[in-house]
Design a protein around this motif. Structure first.
Motif, PDB file in Angstrom:
ATOM      1  N   ARG A 154       4.298   5.718  -5.406  1.00  0.00           N
ATOM      2  CA  ARG A 154       4.330   5.728  -6.874  1.00  0.00           C
ATOM      3  C   ARG A 154       3.378   6.785  -7.405  1.00  0.00           C
ATOM      4  O   ARG A 154       3.706   7.520  -8.328  1.00  0.00           O
ATOM      5  N   LYS A 155       2.187   6.865  -6.810  1.00  0.00           N
ATOM      6  CA  LYS A 155       1.203   7.855  -7.256  1.00  0.00           C
ATOM      7  C   LYS A 155       1.688   9.264  -6.964  1.00  0.00           C
ATOM      8  O   LYS A 155       1.571  10.153  -7.792  1.00  0.00           O
ATOM      9  N   GLU A 156       2.226   9.467  -5.741  1.00  0.00           N
ATOM     10  CA  GLU A 156       2.693  10.794  -5.341  1.00  0.00           C
ATOM     11  C   GLU A 156       3.812  11.279  -6.247  1.00  0.00           C
ATOM     12  O   GLU A 156       3.802  12.396  -6.722  1.00  0.00           O
ATOM     13  N   ASN A 157       4.773  10.441  -6.446  1.00  0.00           N
ATOM     14  CA  ASN A 157       5.947  10.846  -7.221  1.00  0.00           C
ATOM     15  C   ASN A 157       5.697  10.774  -8.717  1.00  0.00           C
ATOM     16  O   ASN A 157       6.253  11.540  -9.476  1.00  0.00           O
ATOM     17  N   ASN A 158       4.893   9.813  -9.124  1.00  0.00           N
ATOM     18  CA  ASN A 158       4.573   9.616 -10.529  1.00  0.00           C
ATOM     19  C   ASN A 158       5.828   9.645 -11.396  1.00  0.00           C
ATOM     20  O   ASN A 158       5.870  10.281 -12.440  1.00  0.00           O
ATOM     21  N   ILE A 159       6.876   9.001 -10.924  1.00  0.00           N
ATOM     22  CA  ILE A 159       8.146   8.953 -11.629  1.00  0.00           C
ATOM     23  C   ILE A 159       8.433   7.495 -11.977  1.00  0.00           C
ATOM     24  O   ILE A 159       8.409   6.634 -11.117  1.00  0.00           O
ATOM     25  N   SER A 160       8.732   7.257 -13.248  1.00  0.00           N
ATOM     26  CA  SER A 160       9.059   5.898 -13.654  1.00  0.00           C
ATOM     27  C   SER A 160      10.486   5.577 -13.215  1.00  0.00           C
ATOM     28  O   SER A 160      11.259   6.454 -12.851  1.00  0.00           O
ATOM     29  N   LYS A 161      10.860   4.318 -13.276  1.00  0.00           N
ATOM     30  CA  LYS A 161      12.201   3.888 -12.893  1.00  0.00           C
ATOM     31  C   LYS A 161      13.238   4.589 -13.749  1.00  0.00           C
ATOM     32  O   LYS A 161      14.247   5.075 -13.251  1.00  0.00           O
ATOM     33  N   ARG A 183       0.835  -1.213   0.000  1.00  0.00           N
ATOM     34  CA  ARG A 183       0.000   0.000   0.000  1.00  0.00           C
ATOM     35  C   ARG A 183       0.863   1.253   0.000  1.00  0.00           C
ATOM     36  O   ARG A 183       0.584   2.218  -0.727  1.00  0.00           O
ATOM     37  N   LEU A 184       1.929   1.254   0.799  1.00  0.00           N
ATOM     38  CA  LEU A 184       2.827   2.408   0.821  1.00  0.00           C
ATOM     39  C   LEU A 184       3.513   2.590  -0.528  1.00  0.00           C
ATOM     40  O   LEU A 184       3.657   3.719  -1.013  1.00  0.00           O
ATOM     41  N   ASN A 185       3.924   1.494  -1.141  1.00  0.00           N
ATOM     42  CA  ASN A 185       4.545   1.584  -2.464  1.00  0.00           C
ATOM     43  C   ASN A 185       3.600   2.210  -3.478  1.00  0.00           C
ATOM     44  O   ASN A 185       4.006   3.038  -4.290  1.00  0.00           O
ATOM     45  N   ARG A 186       2.335   1.806  -3.435  1.00  0.00           N
ATOM     46  CA  ARG A 186       1.356   2.387  -4.366  1.00  0.00           C
ATOM     47  C   ARG A 186       1.194   3.885  -4.119  1.00  0.00           C
ATOM     48  O   ARG A 186       1.135   4.670  -5.059  1.00  0.00           O
ATOM     49  N   ILE A 187       1.144   4.277  -2.859  1.00  0.00           N
ATOM     50  CA  ILE A 187       0.990   5.698  -2.524  1.00  0.00           C
ATOM     51  C   ILE A 187       2.178   6.498  -3.044  1.00  0.00           C
ATOM     52  O   ILE A 187       2.006   7.533  -3.686  1.00  0.00           O
TER      53      ILE A 187
END
Length: 82
Positions: free
Chosen positions: A55-62, A49-53
């Motif tokens: 990823r959404k917040e940063n919206n930065i790909s690898k 759940r934290l990872n999803r949050i």
């Protein structure tokens, strides 16, 4: 609380041996195993759940993240004399 569950014979035999080796009742072994299983999956769930949050917040790909890291490193070393 008392409950009945069905488990494979081999697992039952292994549990029986493990409980004897640890010197605890079989029911206590099952209770401990269930507690550990639940804790493990709770942590896993929280991390996901934290990872999803994030990823959404940063919206930065690898790839973008790696590029950004290289750019920050370049800037920090810009005035460094070697």
């Amino acid at each position: 609380m008392k409950t009945a569950v069905s488990i494979p014979d081999d697992l039952f035999k292994t549990a029986e041996k493990t409980a004897k080796r640890l010197g605890i009742p079989r029911s206590q072994l099952f209770a401990r195993a269930l507690e550990e299983f639940i804790k493990f999956h709770s942590k896993e769930s929280i991390t996901e759940r934290l990872n999803r949050i994030y990823r959404k917040e940063n919206n930065i790909s690898k790839e973008n993240s790696d590029d950004l890291s290289v750019e920050i490193l370049r800037k920090s070393l810009k005035n460094d004399s070697w």
